[in-house]
Design an enzyme around this catalytic site. Structure first.
Site, short mmCIF file in Angstrom:
data_model
loop_
_atom_site.label_atom_id
_atom_site.label_comp_id
_atom_site.label_asym_id
_atom_site.label_seq_id
_atom_site.Cartn_x
_atom_site.Cartn_y
_atom_site.Cartn_z
N ARG A 145 0.29 4.42 -0.55
CA ARG A 145 -0.39 5.51 -0.56
C ARG A 145 0.41 6.36 0.62
O ARG A 145 0.87 5.83 1.71
CB ARG A 145 -1.72 5.46 -0.09
N ASP A 174 0.70 -1.09 -0.05
CA ASP A 174 -0.02 0.09 0.05
C ASP A 174 0.94 1.10 -0.16
O ASP A 174 1.10 1.84 1.01
CB ASP A 174 -0.88 -0.08 1.23
#
Ligand SMILES: [Zn+2]
Length: 208
Positions: free
Chosen positions: A143, A141
């Site tokens: 982000r 992930d």
């Protein structure tokens, strides 16, 4: 101050994240929100904020960080719960007032085409949503929610109530100077197709 110093100050002021424009946007719920664009954010994506009017101005604004998901938000895919989460956020924030940050980080930041490749890896190799990302060469992930903190500060908001099940959003915002006064869980939108996806998110620390 030397002219060199003045130039540096000017550059710093110019580079600070800020509001680029505000436009009214009437929504299907009948609510008219402000849609806000930004300048000088720390990445070059066209992130937007929907700002909903609040009746009770004493209430700390309710905020949702929603990462763009074309397949879920627009096409109604049942592989994930993004479309349902977006609808829930619009309803709740629309009712109470607050801000929906729509972050243009499709596929947890890997982009649409790569997300489709990750879906294919899930289908071909039976991988979960995070393992599929690493299978095609990305972090589970990648982000960052730093840009969300920049957007909130540009809107003059430093204290929020956050609608999320994702502890990474809370810590990223707090690390970047936003006070998260309260965390409100989102609903669990389970279907036959997304059951494993939700379980995987839960295994990774989301409070589902
Ligand atoms: Zn999605």
């Amino acid at each position: 101050m030397t002219s060199q110093g003045a130039a540096n100050t000017n550059r710093r002021e110019k580079d600070a994240p800020g509001i680029r424009g505000i436009t009214k946007l009437a929504l299907d719920s009948g609510i008219v929100s402000d849609i806000v664009s930004f300048k000088n954010l720390s990445d070059d994506k066209e992130h937007i904020a929907l700002v909903f009017p609040a009746e009770n101005l004493e209430l700390t604004p309710l905020v949702r960080l929603h990462s763009e998901c074309l397949t879920g938000d627009v096409l109604g895919s049942s592989h994930c719960d993004c479309g349902d989460q977006l609808r829930e956020a619009k309803e709740q924030i629309g009712a109470q007032g607050g801000v929906l940050l729509y972050l243009r980080q499709e596929g947890r930041g890997i982009g649409l085409y790569n997300k489709l490749d990750a879906y294919k890896a899930q289908q071909d190799h039976g991988l979960d949503t995070f393992a599929a990302n690493t299978h095609i060469g990305f972090a589970e992930d990648p982000r960052s929610f730093k840009v969300a903190a920049e957007m909130l500060k540009a809107l003059g908001i430093e204290k929020i109530r956050l609608l999320t099940n994702n502890p990474d959003k809370v810590s990223d915002l707090e690390m970047n100077g936003i006070i998260v006064e309260d965390v409100i869980s989102t609903g669990r939108f389970e279907t036959e197709e997304n059951r494993r996806y939700l379980q995987t998110k839960s295994d990774k620390g989301h409070s589902l």
